[in-house]
Enzyme design. Structure first.
Site, PDB file in Angstrom:
ATOM      1  N   GLY A 111       0.824  -1.211   0.000  1.00 41.92           N
ATOM      2  CA  GLY A 111       0.000   0.000   0.000  1.00 41.92           C
ATOM      3  C   GLY A 111       0.850   1.249   0.000  1.00 41.92           C
ATOM      4  O   GLY A 111       0.607   2.181   0.781  1.00 41.92           O
ATOM      5  N   ALA A 112       1.857   1.288  -0.891  1.00 45.27           N
ATOM      6  CA  ALA A 112       2.857   2.360  -0.844  1.00 45.27           C
ATOM      7  C   ALA A 112       2.680   3.416  -1.916  1.00 45.27           C
ATOM      8  O   ALA A 112       3.597   4.201  -2.160  1.00 45.27           O
ATOM      9  CB  ALA A 112       4.256   1.750  -0.937  1.00 45.27           C
ATOM     10  N   GLY A 172      -0.748   8.055   0.705  1.00 44.13           N
ATOM     11  CA  GLY A 172      -0.796   8.298   2.135  1.00 44.13           C
ATOM     12  C   GLY A 172       0.453   7.897   2.893  1.00 44.13           C
ATOM     13  O   GLY A 172       1.578   8.197   2.493  1.00 44.13           O
ATOM     14  N   GLY A 224       1.921   4.977   3.405  1.00 38.12           N
ATOM     15  CA  GLY A 224       2.863   4.092   2.734  1.00 38.12           C
ATOM     16  C   GLY A 224       3.770   4.834   1.776  1.00 38.12           C
ATOM     17  O   GLY A 224       4.982   4.587   1.713  1.00 38.12           O
ATOM     18  N   SER A 262      -4.606  -0.342  13.964  1.00 42.89           N
ATOM     19  CA  SER A 262      -5.458   0.813  14.278  1.00 42.89           C
ATOM     20  C   SER A 262      -5.883   0.773  15.734  1.00 42.89           C
ATOM     21  O   SER A 262      -5.898  -0.289  16.376  1.00 42.89           O
ATOM     22  CB  SER A 262      -6.698   0.790  13.385  1.00 42.89           C
ATOM     23  OG  SER A 262      -7.611   1.811  13.751  1.00 42.89           O
ATOM     24  N   TYR A 268     -13.951  -3.413   9.810  1.00 46.24           N
ATOM     25  CA  TYR A 268     -12.629  -2.774   9.890  1.00 46.24           C
ATOM     26  C   TYR A 268     -11.957  -3.082  11.230  1.00 46.24           C
ATOM     27  O   TYR A 268     -10.794  -3.493  11.280  1.00 46.24           O
ATOM     28  CB  TYR A 268     -12.783  -1.268   9.706  1.00 46.24           C
ATOM     29  CG  TYR A 268     -11.487  -0.503   9.808  1.00 46.24           C
ATOM     30  CD1 TYR A 268     -10.623  -0.435   8.718  1.00 46.24           C
ATOM     31  CD2 TYR A 268     -11.131   0.168  10.975  1.00 46.24           C
ATOM     32  CE1 TYR A 268      -9.424   0.276   8.799  1.00 46.24           C
ATOM     33  CE2 TYR A 268      -9.948   0.866  11.069  1.00 46.24           C
ATOM     34  CZ  TYR A 268      -9.094   0.915   9.977  1.00 46.24           C
ATOM     35  OH  TYR A 268      -7.908   1.608  10.068  1.00 46.24           O
TER      36      TYR A 268
END
Length: 260
Positions: free
Chosen positions: A13-14, A17, A19, A136, A159
């Protein structure tokens, strides 16, 4: 840890944001950064931003097959990894969705893909090495009678369950790897950072970047493993994370769901 300019670091996920910011900072310091994402155009843009010490790997983590292919590509290109950052994630969709593998989508993307990727890449994580799971503060105990949320689905429930699953895996993995020189830790980077999942941020991307960067690079954490951090401070996760029976149930389930 090895000097940063001798490290190879995979960040999922880079292309957006946290990442992307982490990839840019590590590349600027000389690390070889493996950038993962789903979109080739965004991947190309990320590489252009962070420079030549980066490589692009495309995979949709909602697919077990593509997650396996990602691991194989990384293993082929880089026999040794120093850090794996499982950062890719999604918010729970408004209504329940399933992946192509038939799993609740949020659980697969946020937790199951990271579990499988970590398992497949463990042989390449040569001590000293680190695994960092971006979790999280939102956590909800896993209902092992309905992990796929076929009853009472809610986006935040999906989530929060997936994020707690990451922490259970972190604690379990740290026990497994004790004494090997490979550590595993999880963190809540910062509350409601300005990312594509957060319409109204209350903290800065820099706060989350600093917390995550610390887990990747701080020499003081060389022997720290199995911990959960809230930003820069060690914290306690939901009690289920420390329940050996729950961790064993999740481990067995994860093996079954990701088996070839």
């Amino acid at each position: 840890m090895r000097p940063i300019d001798q490290q190879t670091i995979l960040i999922t996920g880079a292309t957006d944001g946290l990442g992307r910011a982490l990839a840019a900072r590590l590349a600027a310091e000389g690390a070889t950064v493996l950038v993962h994402g789903r979109d080739d155009q965004r991947g190309k843009a990320t590489l252009q931003e962070i420079g030549s010490r980066a490589s692009w790997y495309r995979a949709d983590l909602s697919s077990v097959a593509e997650t396996r292919a990602l691991a194989e590509a990384v293993r082929t290109d880089h026999p040794r990894l120093d850090v794996l950052v499982n950062n890719a994630g999604m918010a729970g969709p408004p209504s329940r969705e399933e992946s192509t593998d038939g799993h609740e989508l949020t659980f697969q993307v946020n937790y199951l893909s990271g579990y499988l990727l970590t398992r497949l890449l463990l042989p390449t994580l040569t001590a000293p090495a680190r695994i960092v799971n971006v979790s999280s503060l939102a956590q909800q105990p896993i209902d092992f009678d309905d992990v796929m949320l076929t009853r009472g689905y809610a986006p935040m429930r999906a989530y929060s369950q997936s994020k707690l699953a990451q922490i259970l895996f972190t604690v379990d993995l740290a026990e497994e790897l004790a004494g090997t020189g490979v550590t595993a830790n999880a963190l809540h980077p910062a509350s409601l950072m300005p990312t594509k999942m957060v319409p109204t941020p209350v903290s800065t991307l820099e706060e989350g970047l600093e917390a995550t960067y610390r887990l990747v690079t701080d020499p003081a954490l060389d022997d720290v493993s199995g911990r959960y951090f809230d930003g820069l401070e060690e914290a306690r996760a939901d009690a289920q994370a420390y329940d050996p029976d729950a961790r064993a149930r999740l481990r067995d389930l994860s093996e079954r769901l990701t088996a070839p």
